[in-house]
Design an enzyme around this catalytic site. Structure first.
Site, PDB file in Angstrom:
ATOM      1  N   LYS A 184       0.733  -1.204  -0.035  1.00  0.00           N
ATOM      2  CA  LYS A 184       0.031  -0.024   0.102  1.00  0.00           C
ATOM      3  C   LYS A 184       0.878   1.237  -0.053  1.00  0.00           C
ATOM      4  O   LYS A 184       0.526   2.191  -0.640  1.00  0.00           O
ATOM      5  CB  LYS A 184      -0.889   0.142   1.223  1.00  0.00           C
ATOM      6  CG  LYS A 184      -1.948  -1.024   1.142  1.00  0.00           C
ATOM      7  CD  LYS A 184      -2.676  -1.201   2.238  1.00  0.00           C
ATOM      8  CE  LYS A 184      -3.827  -2.601   2.264  1.00  0.00           C
ATOM      9  NZ  LYS A 184      -4.541  -2.748   3.572  1.00  0.00           N
ATOM     10  N   GLN A 232      -5.037  -2.050   9.797  1.00  0.00           N
ATOM     11  CA  GLN A 232      -4.720  -3.205   9.011  1.00  0.00           C
ATOM     12  C   GLN A 232      -5.412  -4.282   9.714  1.00  0.00           C
ATOM     13  O   GLN A 232      -5.176  -4.335  10.851  1.00  0.00           O
ATOM     14  CB  GLN A 232      -3.488  -3.218   8.667  1.00  0.00           C
ATOM     15  CG  GLN A 232      -2.927  -4.565   8.117  1.00  0.00           C
ATOM     16  CD  GLN A 232      -3.586  -4.742   6.533  1.00  0.00           C
ATOM     17  OE1 GLN A 232      -3.548  -3.518   5.891  1.00  0.00           O
ATOM     18  NE2 GLN A 232      -3.876  -5.544   5.973  1.00  0.00           N
ATOM     19  N   ASP A 282     -11.334   2.503   4.378  1.00  0.00           N
ATOM     20  CA  ASP A 282     -11.783   1.111   3.946  1.00  0.00           C
ATOM     21  C   ASP A 282     -13.221   0.775   3.915  1.00  0.00           C
ATOM     22  O   ASP A 282     -13.515  -0.243   3.482  1.00  0.00           O
ATOM     23  CB  ASP A 282     -11.243   0.110   5.304  1.00  0.00           C
ATOM     24  CG  ASP A 282     -10.100  -0.651   5.289  1.00  0.00           C
ATOM     25  OD1 ASP A 282      -9.906  -1.051   4.171  1.00  0.00           O
ATOM     26  OD2 ASP A 282      -9.473  -0.874   6.077  1.00  0.00           O
TER      27      ASP A 282
HETATM   28  N1  GUN Z   1      -6.694  -7.017   5.719  1.00  0.00           N
HETATM   29  C1  GUN Z   1      -7.068  -8.012   4.632  1.00  0.00           C
HETATM   30  N2  GUN Z   1      -7.680  -7.075   3.773  1.00  0.00           N
HETATM   31  C2  GUN Z   1      -8.020  -5.877   4.300  1.00  0.00           C
HETATM   32  C3  GUN Z   1      -8.306  -4.693   4.000  1.00  0.00           C
HETATM   33  O1  GUN Z   1      -9.296  -4.630   2.832  1.00  0.00           O
HETATM   34  N3  GUN Z   1      -8.542  -3.707   4.780  1.00  0.00           N
HETATM   35  C4  GUN Z   1      -7.871  -3.667   5.839  1.00  0.00           C
HETATM   36  N4  GUN Z   1      -7.748  -2.722   6.871  1.00  0.00           N
HETATM   37  N5  GUN Z   1      -7.182  -4.994   6.284  1.00  0.00           N
HETATM   38  C5  GUN Z   1      -7.308  -5.984   5.660  1.00  0.00           C
END
Ligand code: GUN
Length: 292
Positions: free
Chosen positions: A54, A100, A123
């Site tokens: 990211k 996360q 998110d």
């Molecule tokens: N862990 C796995 N997929 C995601 C996601 O789309 N967002 C977040 N914050 N954590 C994740």
């Protein structure tokens, strides 16, 4: 027959190119770059690797990012306090705030996610954003679900009137994707079946799918006999399996067999994963624009 490949990497790069222009326009207008703050709790290797991806993508697009690392022993209260402090500006401007997942088991993840102000919830997990999506007036759409819809649109795979079967009812992927595909308009208007671990006759449901999305996290759950000839198969799973000579990533779909039956198939890696990241950056830009 060998299916056509849904190349998420190439599409993500194309999306990044247009986001780079959008970020530059924002920076020109507001004299600062859009900014994302990520909270990473504990030391799960997979989470660290996703967060690194990211950050690298943010850098390519011209979005600033900061990762705040917190020990796995952190309490729910301390994480809620941290998220509130980030929103109040303790770590600089935070257009987007992302926690996360997964969080350690002793942490109340809902309490922590609810502390993210809905207008910075890139998110799309906050109940306000989930509610807006369910009412057909989305603000932040959960990134993986948005990525799957974008992949279908880009490939020209018709959704209107067709039967989409989603395996997996998570709040992160399955549920929001069901809402998106069933919503009125472009990329929607599908008839949606949402399957899960208690569904009877899973294979029968899958065989009726024009669009089959696997999002459960079970290696090679979807086999060739579960796929209608000519279907589009989207694999959201990312599973690390041990094999002779090391470990490797596989999806929820038995790719080698299913590609002989399906018309379209997304690979793992290089399918939905890169699109999830591109959609996160799109949401971060939207958050920056909404805040300015
Ligand atoms: N862990 C796995 N997929 C995601 C996601 O789309 N967002 C977040 N914050 N954590 C994740």
């Amino acid at each position: 027959m060998t299916a056509r490949l849904l190349d998420g990497r190439a599409l993500a790069r194309a999306i990044e190119n247009s986001l780079r222009d959008e970020a530059a326009t924002f920076t020109g207008m507001f004299h600062r770059r859009p900014r994302l703050v990520v909270v990473l709790v504990g030391d799960l290797a997979a989470s660290a690797s996703y967060v690194k991806g990211k950050q690298q993508a943010a850098e390519r697009v011209g979005v600033d990012s900061e990762v705040i690392r917190v020990a796995a022993a952190a309490t729910t209260d301390s994480l809620v306090t941290l998220v509130r402090a980030i929103a109040a500006g303790s770590h600089g401007p935070a257009d987007g705030i992302l926690v996360q997942l997964p969080l350690p088991e002793h942490v109340d993840a809902v309490a922590v996610l609810d502390a993210v102000p809905p207008e910075r919830d890139v998110d799309g997990f906050h109940p306000e954003n989930a509610g807006l999506l369910s009412q057909g007036r989305p603000r932040f759409i959960p990134c993986t679900a948005a990525g799957v819809q974008r992949m279908l649109l880009d490939a020209g795979i018709e959704t209107a009137g067709r039967h989409a079967v989603i395996v997996g009812r998570s709040d992160i992927v399955g549920k929001p994707l069901a809402l998106l595909l069933a919503a009125k308009g472009r990329g929607g208007d599908a008839t949606v079946t949402l399957c899960h671990s208690r569904s009877e006759d899973l294979a029968d449901h899958c065989r009726r799918a024009d669009i089959l999305v696997a999002a459960v996290g079970r290696p090679r759950l979807v086999t060739a006999d579960m796929v209608k000839p000519g279907a589009a198969v989207i694999d959201v799973g990312i599973n690390r399996i041990d094999e002779a000579g090391g470990s490797r990533l596989v999806g929820d779909v038995d790719f080698d067999a299913v590609k002989e039956v399906a018309e379209w198939i997304s690979p793992v890696p290089g399918g939905v994963g890169p699109l999830t990241v591109a959609m996160l950056l799109a949401n971060t830009l939207l958050a920056a624009e909404l805040r300015s």
